[in-house]
Write a protein that holds these residues in place. Sequence first.
Motif, PDB file in Angstrom:
ATOM      1  N   VAL A  20      90.617  13.733 115.891  1.00 61.94           N
ATOM      2  CA  VAL A  20      91.299  12.869 116.674  1.00 61.94           C
ATOM      3  C   VAL A  20      92.438  13.492 117.096  1.00 61.94           C
ATOM      4  O   VAL A  20      93.097  13.342 118.090  1.00 61.94           O
ATOM      5  CB  VAL A  20      91.187  11.606 116.051  1.00 61.94           C
ATOM      6  N   VAL A  21      93.318  14.051 115.916  1.00 61.83           N
ATOM      7  CA  VAL A  21      94.720  14.484 116.329  1.00 61.83           C
ATOM      8  C   VAL A  21      94.591  15.776 117.359  1.00 61.83           C
ATOM      9  O   VAL A  21      95.306  15.897 118.228  1.00 61.83           O
ATOM     10  CB  VAL A  21      95.390  14.739 115.106  1.00 61.83           C
ATOM     11  N   VAL A  22      93.488  16.665 117.035  1.00 62.08           N
ATOM     12  CA  VAL A  22      93.204  17.614 117.839  1.00 62.08           C
ATOM     13  C   VAL A  22      92.989  17.356 119.342  1.00 62.08           C
ATOM     14  O   VAL A  22      93.507  17.978 120.128  1.00 62.08           O
ATOM     15  CB  VAL A  22      92.063  18.601 117.169  1.00 62.08           C
ATOM     16  N   THR A  23      92.223  16.411 119.051  1.00 60.11           N
ATOM     17  CA  THR A  23      91.721  15.894 120.722  1.00 60.11           C
ATOM     18  C   THR A  23      92.801  15.056 121.339  1.00 60.11           C
ATOM     19  O   THR A  23      93.091  15.395 122.626  1.00 60.11           O
ATOM     20  CB  THR A  23      90.554  14.916 120.739  1.00 60.11           C
ATOM     21  N   ALA A  24      93.875  14.487 120.734  1.00 54.42           N
ATOM     22  CA  ALA A  24      94.863  13.773 121.517  1.00 54.42           C
ATOM     23  C   ALA A  24      95.999  14.697 121.715  1.00 54.42           C
ATOM     24  O   ALA A  24      96.628  14.525 122.757  1.00 54.42           O
ATOM     25  CB  ALA A  24      95.282  12.746 120.339  1.00 54.42           C
ATOM     26  N   GLY A  25      96.023  16.022 121.100  1.00 54.54           N
ATOM     27  CA  GLY A  25      97.249  16.796 121.552  1.00 54.54           C
ATOM     28  C   GLY A  25      97.400  17.856 120.535  1.00 54.54           C
ATOM     29  O   GLY A  25      96.483  18.103 119.572  1.00 54.54           O
ATOM     30  N   ALA A  26      98.722  18.700 120.596  1.00 59.79           N
ATOM     31  CA  ALA A  26      98.515  19.784 119.715  1.00 59.79           C
ATOM     32  C   ALA A  26      98.842  19.304 118.119  1.00 59.79           C
ATOM     33  O   ALA A  26      99.643  18.193 117.844  1.00 59.79           O
ATOM     34  CB  ALA A  26      99.820  20.662 120.112  1.00 59.79           C
ATOM     35  N   VAL A  27      98.446  20.011 117.329  1.00 58.04           N
ATOM     36  CA  VAL A  27      98.966  20.020 115.918  1.00 58.04           C
ATOM     37  C   VAL A  27     100.214  20.717 115.419  1.00 58.04           C
ATOM     38  O   VAL A  27     100.325  21.893 115.849  1.00 58.04           O
ATOM     39  CB  VAL A  27      97.600  20.330 114.925  1.00 58.04           C
ATOM     40  N   PRO A  28     101.198  19.830 114.821  1.00 53.94           N
ATOM     41  CA  PRO A  28     102.377  20.684 114.651  1.00 53.94           C
ATOM     42  C   PRO A  28     102.250  21.959 113.964  1.00 53.94           C
ATOM     43  O   PRO A  28     101.675  21.767 112.614  1.00 53.94           O
ATOM     44  CB  PRO A  28     103.138  19.545 113.787  1.00 53.94           C
ATOM     45  N   GLY A  29     102.904  23.070 114.334  1.00 54.13           N
ATOM     46  CA  GLY A  29     102.866  24.184 113.612  1.00 54.13           C
ATOM     47  C   GLY A  29     101.696  25.045 113.961  1.00 54.13           C
ATOM     48  O   GLY A  29     101.671  26.198 113.896  1.00 54.13           O
TER      49      GLY A  29
END
Length: 217
Positions: A20-29
């Motif tokens: 879900v995080v990957v689909t929503a946007g960039a992962v920090p770092g």
Amino acid sequence: MSRSLGAALACAVAFVALAVVVTAGAVPGDAAVSAAAVDAARASAGATRVAQVVEAVTQPAWVYLAGLVGVVLAHRAGRRRQAVAALAAGALASVASPAFKALTDRGRPALEAGLTTAHGGSFPSGHALASTTVVLAAVLLLAPPGRRRLVAVVGAVELAVVSVDRVWLGAHFPSDVLGAWLLAGALVGTAVWWAGRSEQQAHRRRAPGATGLPHRR
């Protein structure tokens, strides 16, 4: 709930959350680590050539084929339920990889660097998923008890090399590799749970009095 099923569920929940995080946007770092790795790869021609060889010899098809050999050997040795469970985990992993790549539709980090032959979606890493699934299945399901430690050590080295390789060449973000680890943990953990449960049911059926007949003394 058994330990293996609990671990599988935890991995599954973590994988879905990461997806879900990957689909929503960039992962920090993620981008920073990937850029640093690709810069190092460009500056280290010898190491990069080795990484490209690793990429070629650890293609998912070859890794799953090696796992299939282990399945056949385990089946012939009498560990039939474990062999079936490992085969199912590998088959599901091989299907899940392209499916999740299509669903998340994440671009590769550095194809323009020309260091990798990878193409298609980035999440999760197909190389890392194949290696993690086969290594976990080999250790937890296929290897005879006396050889599990050796298989675990060799498998951990192979998995570490493949995981670093995917980021080094710019084929994947670190979170792509993490996603592969989590998905493999969910699949193999479920397979271990099924094999253990099936084995317990078989023992109960073979136990004296299991059919309801009087137990002979």
